[in-house]
Design a protein around this motif. Structure first.
Motif, PDB file in Angstrom:
ATOM      1  N   GLY A  67      -0.899  29.101 -19.339  1.00 39.33           N
ATOM      2  CA  GLY A  67      -0.803  30.532 -19.080  1.00 39.33           C
ATOM      3  C   GLY A  67       0.599  31.083 -19.224  1.00 39.33           C
ATOM      4  N   HIS A  68       1.603  30.283 -18.834  1.00 38.79           N
ATOM      5  CA  HIS A  68       2.994  30.756 -18.875  1.00 38.79           C
ATOM      6  C   HIS A  68       3.455  31.098 -20.291  1.00 38.79           C
ATOM      7  CE1 HIS A  68       3.344  26.470 -19.914  1.00 38.79           C
ATOM      8  NE2 HIS A  68       4.461  26.799 -20.522  1.00 38.79           N
ATOM      9  N   LEU A  69       2.756  30.586 -21.304  1.00 42.29           N
ATOM     10  CA  LEU A  69       3.144  30.867 -22.687  1.00 42.29           C
ATOM     11  C   LEU A  69       2.977  32.339 -23.048  1.00 42.29           C
ATOM     12  CD1 LEU A  69       1.510  27.753 -24.409  1.00 42.29           C
ATOM     13  CD2 LEU A  69       3.941  28.093 -23.906  1.00 42.29           C
ATOM     14  N   LEU A  70       2.146  33.050 -22.291  1.00 46.20           N
ATOM     15  CA  LEU A  70       1.953  34.480 -22.564  1.00 46.20           C
ATOM     16  C   LEU A  70       3.236  35.274 -22.329  1.00 46.20           C
ATOM     17  CD1 LEU A  70      -1.590  35.122 -21.037  1.00 46.20           C
ATOM     18  CD2 LEU A  70      -0.958  35.191 -23.455  1.00 46.20           C
ATOM     19  N   ALA A  71       4.144  34.726 -21.530  1.00 44.41           N
ATOM     20  CA  ALA A  71       5.405  35.423 -21.262  1.00 44.41           C
ATOM     21  C   ALA A  71       6.245  35.547 -22.526  1.00 44.41           C
ATOM     22  CB  ALA A  71       6.190  34.692 -20.173  1.00 44.41           C
ATOM     23  N   GLY A  72       5.969  34.717 -23.530  1.00 43.93           N
ATOM     24  CA  GLY A  72       6.740  34.771 -24.764  1.00 43.93           C
ATOM     25  C   GLY A  72       6.113  35.606 -25.852  1.00 43.93           C
TER      26      GLY A  72
END
Length: 415
Positions: free
Chosen positions: A200-205
C-alpha cells in the motif's frame, strides 16, 4: 471457447468497435476485443467502452485509420475517434525487462512498456485474469490463456503472476482491484488481497494528478459505499484522504460517519440513475469531517462561522492537494459547497433568493439535505428549502459566452 459456448453477440458490440476489428482483419492483421469489454459482456453488462488488441503496430494502425492518433510514451496506443466514441487500440505486448523498449525503475515500477509480442505474451502481461479475455472477431471465439473464464464465473479477482511484483510494477493496480471488486461484486483473491497490505505504501509515490483520475473512477463506479469499505479494510484510505483517515482512526461522531456513508449512497444513486455527478461533490463529502472539525475550533476562537469555514476549507484543501491533484474548478466548488451551509439557516428576507441564484446551489442543497438526514442539522431545514424551490424555481445557469478579445490595431507603416 467457441461461439456456441458463450453469450457474446456482435449485436452487443458497438458499431465503431466492429469497424475497427473488421478493417484490421481485412488488412491481414489479427484483431480481438479485449479486457473489460469482454468481461462485462460475459457478465451481462453493457460495456461503456471497447478496447482492441492487435498484432499491427501503432504506425500500421494509424495508416489504416485517418481518424486516429498515436498517444502515450509509457504505453504507445492508438485512439480512433468515431464522433464521441473513442476505440483504444493496443499492439500485443511482451513484458521483457531485457528489451530496450521496456524500462523499469529501481523499485520495479514499469516506466515504459513498448516491447511488442504475440497474443499469449499480451495476455500474461495484463493485470487480472478477468481482464485477460479476448473475443476473436475471425471466428467469434473467446480466447483464455489465464483461466479467466473460471474466475469470471466465480466472481474472483485474481492477479496474473506474483501479486507483490505486479503491484510494484504499477501500484495503481491496487486501486483498480478495489474498483473492480466493488463495481462487479467480485471478491479479491486472498494472495492479491494480502499483497495490498504489504504494498500500500507504494501509492505515496504515484503522481497526484494520476491519483485524481483513479479516485474519481473509484467513487463514480456505482458502488462508492463498497469502495469506501474496501479502502478502509486494506488500509489504503490514508494515501488518498489522510485527513479523513486520521479522524476515522480516532473516535469520530457517529453522525459524521453516517454523513459520509449517506453521501456515498447519494452518489451511487445518481450514478446508477445515469444522472450527472461532479467530482467536486465527492471531495466535498469526504473532506467535510476534517473541514467541519477545524472550523469548529476556529469558531470557538471567536471567528464567525463563514470565515471559519473559509479558512478551514482552504487549509484542508491545501493539504489534500499534496496527495491528490484536484483541478481548481472542482476544489473551488467544494469550498463553495462548504461555505454555503450556514447560509441555509437564513430563511428570511432576500437571503433565500440570493442563495437560490448561485450556480452551485443545487450541489450545496443536496449536501445540506444529507446533513439533515443524519441529524447534523435540523431535518425541517431540508423540508423548508424543498418547499421553497417548488414556488421559486431556481434559475438555469448557462456558461457565459466569452466575447472575443479586442485585437490591438496595428500601426500602419508610413513610408
Amino acid at each position: 471457447m467457441t461461439r456456441n459456448d458463450h453469450n457474446i453477440s456482435r449485436k452487443s458490440i458497438s458499431e465503431a468497435a466492429l469497424k475497427v476489428l473488421y478493417r484490421l482483419t481485412n488488412s491481414g492483421f489479427r484483431a480481438c476485443l479485449v479486457g473489460g469489454g469482454v468481461r462485462d459482456l460475459l457478465l451481462g453488462i453493457q460495456p461503456k467502452d471497447f478496447d482492441v488488441a492487435t498484432d499491427a503496430t501503432p504506425e500500421q494502425v494509424r495508416e489504416l485509420f485517418r481518424n486516429s492518433r498515436i498517444i502515450g510514451r509509457r504505453f504507445r496506443l492508438v485512439h480512433i475517434r468515431f464522433g464521441r466514441e473513442i476505440i483504444e487500440v493496443a499492439t500485443f505486448r511482451s513484458h521483457s525487462s531485457d528489451s530496450p523498449k521496456t524500462e523499469l525503475s529501481t523499485e520495479g515500477r514499469i516506466l515504459r512498456d513498448n516491447t511488442f509480442g504475440d497474443i499469449e505474451d499480451d495476455a500474461m502481461r495484463r493485470d487480472f485474469t478477468a481482464n485477460a479475455l479476448y473475443y476473436d472477431i475471425a471466428n467469434f471465439s473467446i480466447l483464455d490463456y489465464t483461466n479467466g473464464l473460471k474466475d469470471v464465473e466465480n466472481r474472483t479477482l485474481r492477479l496474473i503472476g506474483d501479486a507483490e511484483t505486479r503491484y510494484k510494477e504499477d501500484p495503481v493496480r491496487m486501486l483498480r482491484a478495489i474498483r473492480f471488486a466493488a463495481k462487479l461484486d467480485f471478491e479479491i483473491e486472498e494472495l492479491a488481497g494480502e499483497a495490498i497490505l504489504y504494498c500500500g505504501h507504494l501509492l505515496a509515490g504515484i503522481p497526484p494528478a494520476r491519483l485524481f483520475d483513479e479516485t474519481v473512477k473509484l467513487f463514480h463506479c456505482g458502488n462508492a459505499v463498497r469502495v469506501f469499505e474496501l479502502l478502509r479494510s486494506y488500509d489504503l484510505l490514508q494515501y488518498l484522504f489522510p485527513a479523513l483517515n486520521e479522524i476515522l482512526k480516532g473516535e469520530p461522531a457517529e453522525a459524521m460517519l453516517d454523513f459520509v456513508d449517506q453521501g456515498l449512497v447519494n452518489t451511487d444513486n445518481r450514478i446508477n440513475d445515469d444522472m450527472h455527478v461532479s467530482p467536486a461533490f465527492i471531495f466535498a463529502i469526504l473532506l467535510w469531517p476534517a473541514v467541519h472539525q477545524q472550523a469548529m475550533k476556529l469558531q470557538s476562537d471567536k471567528l464567525r462561522i463563514v470565515p471559519a469555514l473559509l479558512q478551514a476549507g482552504s487549509d484542508v484543501m491545501s493539504r489534500q492537494l499534496e496527495h491528490i491533484s484536484i483541478p481548481r474548478r472542482f476544489s473551488q466548488m467544494a469550498r463553495d459547497i462548504w461555505t454555503a451551509q450556514p447560509k441555509f439557516q437564513r430563511t428570511q428576507g432576500k437571503h433565500p433568493a440570493r442563495l437560490l441564484s448561485l450556480p452551485y446551489f443545487r450541489a450545496a442543497y443536496d449536501f445540506m439535505c444529507i446533513q439533515s438526514m443524519v441529524s447534523l442539522i435540523p431535518a425541517n431545514l431540508c423540508l423548508w428549502w424543498t418547499d421553497y424551490q417548488k414556488t421559486n424555481p431556481p434559475p438555469t445557469h448557462s456558461r457565459r459566452q466569452r466575447e472575443p478579445r479586442p485585437q490591438r490595431r496595428r500601426k500602419r507603416n508610413v513610408d
